[in-house]
Design a protein around this motif. Sequence first.
Motif, mmCIF file in Angstrom:
data_model
loop_
_atom_site.group_PDB
_atom_site.id
_atom_site.type_symbol
_atom_site.label_atom_id
_atom_site.label_comp_id
_atom_site.label_asym_id
_atom_site.label_seq_id
_atom_site.Cartn_x
_atom_site.Cartn_y
_atom_site.Cartn_z
ATOM 1 N N LEU A 53 0.638 -1.190 -0.008
ATOM 2 C CA LEU A 53 0.035 0.102 -0.237
ATOM 3 C C LEU A 53 0.803 1.257 0.095
ATOM 4 C CD1 LEU A 53 -2.710 -1.194 2.367
ATOM 5 C CD2 LEU A 53 -3.216 -0.556 0.032
ATOM 6 N N GLU A 54 2.036 1.289 0.524
ATOM 7 C CA GLU A 54 3.019 2.413 0.517
ATOM 8 C C GLU A 54 2.979 2.923 -1.035
ATOM 9 O OE1 GLU A 54 5.548 2.291 4.524
ATOM 10 O OE2 GLU A 54 6.593 1.275 2.618
ATOM 11 N N TYR A 55 3.161 1.959 -2.066
ATOM 12 C CA TYR A 55 3.420 2.222 -3.161
ATOM 13 C C TYR A 55 2.051 2.399 -3.955
ATOM 14 C CZ TYR A 55 8.181 1.018 -2.947
ATOM 15 O OH TYR A 55 9.593 0.931 -2.547
ATOM 16 N N LEU A 56 1.071 1.751 -3.611
ATOM 17 C CA LEU A 56 -0.288 1.726 -4.257
ATOM 18 C C LEU A 56 -0.914 3.197 -4.123
ATOM 19 C CD1 LEU A 56 -1.452 -1.758 -3.628
ATOM 20 C CD2 LEU A 56 -1.293 -0.777 -5.936
ATOM 21 N N VAL A 57 -0.995 3.462 -2.773
ATOM 22 C CA VAL A 57 -1.608 4.771 -2.178
ATOM 23 C C VAL A 57 -0.798 6.025 -2.864
ATOM 24 C CG1 VAL A 57 -2.314 6.023 -0.579
ATOM 25 C CG2 VAL A 57 -2.543 3.709 -0.208
ATOM 26 N N ALA A 58 0.547 5.885 -3.008
ATOM 27 C CA ALA A 58 1.190 7.153 -3.636
ATOM 28 C C ALA A 58 0.610 7.092 -5.043
ATOM 29 C CB ALA A 58 2.697 6.581 -3.454
ATOM 30 N N ASP A 59 0.492 6.058 -5.744
ATOM 31 C CA ASP A 59 0.038 6.010 -7.090
ATOM 32 C C ASP A 59 -1.281 6.556 -7.164
ATOM 33 O OD1 ASP A 59 0.400 5.661 -9.772
ATOM 34 O OD2 ASP A 59 -0.740 3.536 -9.797
ATOM 35 N N ALA A 60 -2.187 6.183 -6.402
ATOM 36 C CA ALA A 60 -3.516 6.581 -6.249
ATOM 37 C C ALA A 60 -3.658 8.100 -5.942
ATOM 38 C CB ALA A 60 -4.331 6.075 -5.124
ATOM 39 N N ILE A 61 -2.740 8.798 -5.189
ATOM 40 C CA ILE A 61 -2.719 10.087 -4.742
ATOM 41 C C ILE A 61 -2.138 10.839 -6.087
ATOM 42 C CG2 ILE A 61 -1.425 11.989 -3.448
ATOM 43 C CD1 ILE A 61 -1.607 9.910 -1.138
ATOM 44 N N ALA A 84 -7.370 1.318 6.465
ATOM 45 C CA ALA A 84 -6.740 1.965 7.340
ATOM 46 C C ALA A 84 -5.903 3.091 6.609
ATOM 47 C CB ALA A 84 -5.763 1.156 7.893
ATOM 48 N N ALA A 85 -5.227 2.790 5.556
ATOM 49 C CA ALA A 85 -4.362 3.580 4.732
ATOM 50 C C ALA A 85 -5.215 4.912 4.398
ATOM 51 C CB ALA A 85 -3.797 3.056 3.434
ATOM 52 N N ALA A 86 -6.373 4.535 3.765
ATOM 53 C CA ALA A 86 -7.177 5.744 3.234
ATOM 54 C C ALA A 86 -7.530 6.424 4.257
ATOM 55 C CB ALA A 86 -8.504 4.901 2.821
ATOM 56 N N VAL A 87 -7.819 5.925 5.579
ATOM 57 C CA VAL A 87 -8.186 6.967 6.711
ATOM 58 C C VAL A 87 -7.277 7.933 6.960
ATOM 59 C CG1 VAL A 87 -8.546 6.839 9.243
ATOM 60 C CG2 VAL A 87 -9.829 5.314 7.817
ATOM 61 N N ARG A 88 -5.787 7.242 6.864
ATOM 62 C CA ARG A 88 -4.552 7.887 7.384
ATOM 63 C C ARG A 88 -4.414 9.089 6.122
ATOM 64 N NH1 ARG A 88 0.549 6.652 9.188
ATOM 65 N NH2 ARG A 88 -0.301 5.129 10.440
ATOM 66 N N GLU A 89 -4.797 8.788 5.065
ATOM 67 C CA GLU A 89 -4.439 10.109 3.990
ATOM 68 C C GLU A 89 -5.836 10.932 3.698
ATOM 69 O OE1 GLU A 89 -1.688 10.479 2.722
ATOM 70 O OE2 GLU A 89 -0.662 8.325 2.691
#
Length: 333
Positions: A53-61, A84-89
């Motif tokens: 998710l560290e890479y996937l969420v970076a790509d999403a953003i 949890a990653a979505a909540v964090r971001e």
Amino acid sequence: MNPIRFERRRYTGGATPIERLARFSECLGGPTVYIKRDDQLGLAAGGNKTRKLEYLVADAIKQGADTLITCGAVQSNHCRLTLAAAVREGLSCQLVLSEPETGYQPHASGNHLLFHLMGAEKIEVIPADGDMQESMEKLAAALEREGRKAYLIPVGGSSEVGTLGYMACAEEIEQQSLELGIPFDYVVTATGSAGTQAGLIAGFAARQSSSSVIGINVSRDRESQEKKVQELLLSTAEFVGLKGELPASLVRCEDEYVGPGYAIPTAEMVEAVKLLARTEGILLDPVYTGKAMAGLIGLIRRGAFRKEDRVLFLHTGGTPALYTYADTFFSEM
């Protein structure tokens, strides 16, 4: 080199520890076993999907998404960590869940409880034989009509982008190996959606490491799983521009410990979970790490390793699911 390798969110402070399992190893009388504690990764209750998710969420953003959509089983660790990653971001998150054979229980504990606790925007439950990708695409289309933008994440986060997380983990292991003065002959991991195993193999290949990766299947037969891992390995290598041969012999999966099927308990899994808990005070989960450890124990007992080998077991997390299997452990399978 593809620049995506350098676009990464950080959800964990530093490397996860590597611990020697002295009493566990002595009990089995085989090689020295160590454990990589990826159950201590950041986000809610940790687990291997955090690295992806560290890479996937970076790509999403980067793509301007305001909502993450992903899918999995009703006790999916991946869905928990994506939420949890979505909540964090500060992003919204919608989940597509596959209904189990025992039926859907809206008030189930474990990961399913955490979906509600962390505020999933929407949970859609589909039949076990339903098309999760199609369901995610429908949710994304509905959001688009509202002027929103979704980012779809496949089962387990196992895409070329997600797999980068375990390429990075292989580099982390190599660095720790140097610091500890312990060259690991084997790394053993649960293998399901393939991203963890493929990423480790690619990462070790990029470092020209001699560590061999053994995947313990949690669902498919050996041939199907090895094909799945190999395909993702090759597409990831192409994605990042990894040069050199990646022969099929690098992919090894063991299917003797799946039992009747995915997430269905086995006596070997119960033994493995109890043995590690009672020798080292470390908890495994019944779906992934319990069966993976059962596989490692089985390989040790049948003499697959030399006494002098150093074996690193990757703890991929998932312990919230442990509490939904109380009857299994009380029944003493």
